[in-house]
Scaffold this motif. Structure first.
Motif, mmCIF file in Angstrom:
data_model
loop_
_atom_site.group_PDB
_atom_site.id
_atom_site.type_symbol
_atom_site.label_atom_id
_atom_site.label_comp_id
_atom_site.label_asym_id
_atom_site.label_seq_id
_atom_site.Cartn_x
_atom_site.Cartn_y
_atom_site.Cartn_z
ATOM 1 N N LEU A 609 0.827 -1.208 0.000
ATOM 2 C CA LEU A 609 0.000 0.000 0.000
ATOM 3 C C LEU A 609 0.861 1.258 0.000
ATOM 4 O O LEU A 609 0.517 2.255 -0.642
ATOM 5 N N ALA A 610 1.997 1.222 0.709
ATOM 6 C CA ALA A 610 2.892 2.381 0.714
ATOM 7 C C ALA A 610 3.444 2.631 -0.680
ATOM 8 O O ALA A 610 3.533 3.781 -1.130
ATOM 9 N N ALA A 611 3.811 1.571 -1.383
ATOM 10 C CA ALA A 611 4.298 1.725 -2.760
ATOM 11 C C ALA A 611 3.191 2.256 -3.660
ATOM 12 O O ALA A 611 3.421 3.142 -4.496
ATOM 13 N N GLY A 612 1.985 1.727 -3.510
ATOM 14 C CA GLY A 612 0.863 2.207 -4.317
ATOM 15 C C GLY A 612 0.560 3.667 -4.066
ATOM 16 O O GLY A 612 0.280 4.425 -4.997
ATOM 17 N N ASP A 613 0.639 4.089 -2.803
ATOM 18 C CA ASP A 613 0.368 5.483 -2.465
ATOM 19 C C ASP A 613 1.432 6.407 -3.047
ATOM 20 O O ASP A 613 1.122 7.417 -3.685
ATOM 21 N N LEU A 614 2.710 6.065 -2.843
ATOM 22 C CA LEU A 614 3.790 6.926 -3.324
ATOM 23 C C LEU A 614 3.791 7.034 -4.838
ATOM 24 O O LEU A 614 3.825 8.143 -5.395
ATOM 25 N N TYR A 615 3.725 5.907 -5.514
ATOM 26 C CA TYR A 615 3.916 5.933 -6.967
ATOM 27 C C TYR A 615 2.655 6.292 -7.743
ATOM 28 O O TYR A 615 2.734 6.569 -8.935
ATOM 29 N N SER A 616 1.495 6.300 -7.070
ATOM 30 C CA SER A 616 0.313 6.865 -7.724
ATOM 31 C C SER A 616 0.399 8.383 -7.707
ATOM 32 O O SER A 616 -0.061 9.064 -8.628
ATOM 33 N N ARG A 617 1.013 8.948 -6.641
ATOM 34 C CA ARG A 617 1.193 10.402 -6.551
ATOM 35 C C ARG A 617 2.401 10.879 -7.341
ATOM 36 O O ARG A 617 2.407 11.987 -7.869
ATOM 37 N N ARG A 618 3.433 10.055 -7.423
ATOM 38 C CA ARG A 618 4.682 10.461 -8.057
ATOM 39 C C ARG A 618 5.139 9.426 -9.090
ATOM 40 O O ARG A 618 6.173 8.768 -8.920
ATOM 41 N N PRO A 619 4.393 9.269 -10.178
ATOM 42 C CA PRO A 619 4.821 8.313 -11.208
ATOM 43 C C PRO A 619 6.129 8.713 -11.878
ATOM 44 O O PRO A 619 6.758 7.887 -12.547
ATOM 45 N N ASP A 620 6.547 9.990 -11.703
ATOM 46 C CA ASP A 620 7.824 10.402 -12.270
ATOM 47 C C ASP A 620 8.992 9.720 -11.567
ATOM 48 O O ASP A 620 10.072 9.551 -12.152
ATOM 49 N N LEU A 621 8.792 9.297 -10.317
ATOM 50 C CA LEU A 621 9.861 8.607 -9.595
ATOM 51 C C LEU A 621 9.989 7.171 -10.072
ATOM 52 O O LEU A 621 11.088 6.679 -10.329
ATOM 53 N N PHE A 622 8.851 6.492 -10.169
ATOM 54 C CA PHE A 622 8.804 5.130 -10.713
ATOM 55 C C PHE A 622 7.383 4.871 -11.181
ATOM 56 O O PHE A 622 6.429 5.085 -10.433
ATOM 57 N N LYS A 623 7.233 4.405 -12.401
ATOM 58 C CA LYS A 623 5.910 4.206 -12.979
ATOM 59 C C LYS A 623 5.412 2.805 -12.630
ATOM 60 O O LYS A 623 5.590 1.851 -13.376
ATOM 61 N N LEU A 624 4.791 2.702 -11.468
ATOM 62 C CA LEU A 624 4.272 1.414 -11.017
ATOM 63 C C LEU A 624 3.082 0.977 -11.852
ATOM 64 O O LEU A 624 2.918 -0.208 -12.144
ATOM 65 N N PHE A 625 2.240 1.939 -12.232
ATOM 66 C CA PHE A 625 1.046 1.638 -13.030
ATOM 67 C C PHE A 625 1.273 2.178 -14.442
ATOM 68 O O PHE A 625 1.073 3.366 -14.698
ATOM 69 N N GLY A 626 1.688 1.335 -15.345
ATOM 70 C CA GLY A 626 1.953 1.793 -16.701
ATOM 71 C C GLY A 626 2.914 0.877 -17.433
ATOM 72 O O GLY A 626 3.392 -0.125 -16.888
ATOM 73 N N ASP A 627 3.191 1.205 -18.680
ATOM 74 C CA ASP A 627 4.083 0.397 -19.510
ATOM 75 C C ASP A 627 5.464 0.267 -18.865
ATOM 76 O O ASP A 627 5.957 1.186 -18.203
#
Length: 674
Positions: A609-627
């Motif tokens: 959940l922490a990873a989902g929260d961080l990377y949904s707000r900051r996909p520029d750091l790491f694109k967890l949801f995406g290609d």
């Protein structure tokens, strides 16, 4: 050599900052703005040759060596002669998980032996820290979300209420709170009975009206002579003198490759871009260079290697901190080399951003193999389609704990039937004899929903067991149903194996080694002309057309060339899925073993959940949801916008369970596989 007044700079697109580091390492780009955590990542890359050559500083403090310095402030008359004297004091913190008020004191006090017992195996890493702080300090104010799962957050605050006792609102212990943040910690010390405050030098100067940067003193009425800095060696220093710091956070900066041809030219080009962008109030200044009207690009005294840059701030151990053995990483199970690589990047990126426990990765051939591996404790989690979730529960003793979120639709999505606009199909019944493309056997949108629809519309008989035979008879033109058990050959007749490599070893397998597997694969089956209809989710067409999928097979595909086939007849444009869909269905979910203890479940929830929260707000750091490297739906679906603790009691879940009960009336049908 470029002119000193001419800007010669162009942008190289990349997925996220982790991909930018790769491009710089391989000389495909010259530089990227980074945080200290990104610099830490760069320091861990094998055979890395990075240097930090310029910094992003504030105009208010352009000559300061660090972005901020962490200090401990006490009352001057406090009877304390060593850091061991902190035991039993009342402590004021900026907030849970924050640098100067949480991570730095925990890291340094642990190294000094003041904080002990941080590795109780019956507690999560976060609870170990909270427990240690509650034992060290008699009272504290430590606001924030102690866990990303609301239920666990509340449980921890009820367990350690003394850590909220000094807050303005102890019962909430969350933002906003008068005694939280950098300045709030000092107010807690001055007004609310606090005896030590963890904050940064800038706010100490501001609180006591001392000069900041080149500015003049602005009296506040607070007397600095009543307070002192507590140094890591146990001594005290005057507030008005040079502070003794526990650690510093380095400035953000710019990183490049040591092989760059002209460092001075690169530095001058960034400064020139800064001047031009600020003069023109250009949006690209913040988006490209991470600069704004309060910051400035400054040449540092280096350049420094990434490790040197972190070490001079005494910051490396803050990023690397953990609670010690036993280490229990959250192990993702994946089914392809590309998904494994994404998992490895997530592991490194999440660790640098203080997500604990750490992640690890295990590879198997199919989702079915992963379910068995999670059951047997060879891995901890896998993300599954709703249909596979029920298979995992029924056949492998697994249970869902986290659900994907899809923006405005929350924890549900629409299952749809897609056809080419040029086709003549006008109803589900018209598909008899057609060629069909499915995401996978036993999966929600690709198999369970269309099968239920065929049963419900009496297009196949509820007594025609096994249903796989009946489906192959209905779609007599052939199908691709990846993962279908041994049975009708027609259900695998359209499958292609790996079209990119020509390898047919895993043709019709429920893995990314089958090019027609999953949402994107089923749509590719339709778009390529192999099939006449694709059973997918409502976002699939948009994700793979109009330039949104850069793969060669998707080039030139337009969403307007496809339509939805409505269950009651007729067709609709693909964007009108809310009125033309086959069913509302549950989200993809993260599942784990039913045999895990509550504590281990909390660890898994916390990290994911922490990873989902961080990377949904900051996909520029790491694109967890995406290609990732041109492949969609790895680890999580592209269309996911976040994660939340699972709720199996929703109407959508209940309806889907009823749907599966109908499908499973044929008990002699081979169990669903992935």
């Amino acid at each position: 050599m470029a002119s000193e007044t001419a800007l010669h700079m162009h942008c190289v697109p990349a997925r996220d900052r982790t991909a930018c580091l790769d491009k710089i390492q391989h000389h495909d780009a010259d530089f990227v703005p980074v945080d200290p955590e990104d610099i830490f990542l760069a320091s861990k890359i094998t055979n890395q040759s990075f240097i930090v050559f310029k910094e992003i500083r504030t105009k208010e403090e352009p000559d300061e060596e660090f972005r901020y310095e962490a200090v401990a402030v006490i009352h001057k008359n406090q009877n304390i002669t060593s850091v061991q004297g902190l035991r039993g004091l009342k402590s004021c913190h900026t907030g849970v998980g924050r640098n100067v008020g949480y991570k730095i004191p925990i890291t340094k006090l642990r190294k000094m032996g003041v904080l002990t017992n941080l590795n109780d195996p019956d507690m999560t890493p976060r609870e170990n820290e909270l427990h240690a702080l509650s034992q060290l300090f008699s009272k504290a104010c430590l606001v924030g979300k102690w866990a990303p799962d609301p239920a666990q957050n509340q449980a921890l605050k009820e367990r350690y209420p003394n850590l909220c006792a000094l807050c303005e609102h102890p019962e909430q212990c969350d933002y906003p709170d008068k005694y939280s943040g950098y300045d709030g910690a000092l107010r807690c010390l001055a007004e609310n009975g606090g005896e030590v405050a963890w904050t940064k030098v800038y706010y100490v100067k501001k609180h006591f009206g001392l000069p900041i940067g080149a500015g003049e003193a602005v009296p506040t009425g607070e007397d600095p002579d009543n307070y002192a800095f507590l140094c890591p060696d146990g001594t005290k220093k005057p507030i008005t003198g040079r502070p003794c710091i526990w650690a510093a956070r380095p400035w953000q900066g710019y990183i490049t490759n040591t092989d760059v041809e002209d460092m001075s030219e690169l530095r001058s080009q960034i400064s020139l871009a800064d001047n031009i962008g600020e003069t023109e109030h250009a949006a690209w200044l913040s988006k490209v260079l991470d600069l704004n009207n309060k910051t400035v690009a400054v040449d540092n005294g280096g350049p420094f290697s990434p490790q040197q840059y972190l070490d001079k701030a005494n910051y490396t151990d803050v990023i690397e901190r953990d609670t010690g053995d036993p280490h229990r990483p959250v192990r993702f199970c994946v089914t392809s080399d590309t998904e494994l690589e994404k998992c490895h990047v997530l592991r490194r990126a999440a660790f640098s951003r203080d997500i604990r426990p750490a992640f690890d990765c295990v590879q198997e051939s199919t989702n079915q193999d992963c379910m068995a591996t999670v059951r047997d404790n060879g891995a901890d989690v896998i993300t599954l389609d709703g249909g596979d979730v029920f298979t995992a529960m029924r056949e492998y003793n697994l249970k869902p704990i986290i659900a994907e979120q899809y923006g405005e639709h929350g924890s549900m999505y629409y299952a749809v039937a897609v056809v080419k606009k040029s086709s003549s199909y006008q109803s589900i019944a018209d598909l008899r004899g057609a060629k069909s493309c499915h995401t996978g056997y036993g999966r929600t949108a690709g198999w369970n929903v269309p099968l239920y629809l065929l049963l419900n519309q009496s297009l196949i008989s509820r007594t025609s067991c096994p249903y796989s035979e009946a489906v192959s008879t209905f779609f007599s033109g052939g199908s691709c149903v990846p993962g279908v058990p041994h049975g009708p050959e027609l259900l695998c007749s359209l499958c292609a194996g790996n079209l990119d490599t020509g390898d047919r070893t895993y043709a019709c397998s429920a893995s990314n080694n089958e090019s027609f597997f999953g949402y994107t694969g089923a749509f590719r089956c339709l778009a390529s002309g192999a099939g006449d209809v694709a059973f997918v989710k409502h976002t699939t067409v948009a994700e793979n057309t109009d330039g949104n999928n850069t793969a060669a097979w998707a080039a030139g595909l337009h969403s307007s060339d496809f339509e939805l086939l409505c269950p009651n007849g007729g067709r609709a444009p693909v964007e009108q899925y809310s009125r033309c869909h086959l069913a509302e269905v549950p989200p993809h979910m993260v599942v784990t073993s039913n045999d895990k203890s509550d504590n281990v479940l909390n660890e898994i929830r916390h990290a994911v959940l922490a990873a989902g929260d961080l990377y949904s707000r900051r996909p520029d750091l790491f694109k967890l949801f995406g290609d990732f490297d041109g492949t969609k739906d790895l680890l999580f679906k592209n269309s996911a916008t976040g994660l939340r603790a699972v709720d199996t009691g929703t109407p959508v879940m209940q309806h889907y369970t009823e749907m599966l009960d109908v499908i499973r009336t044929c008990e002699n049908q081979t169990p669903a596989q992935e």
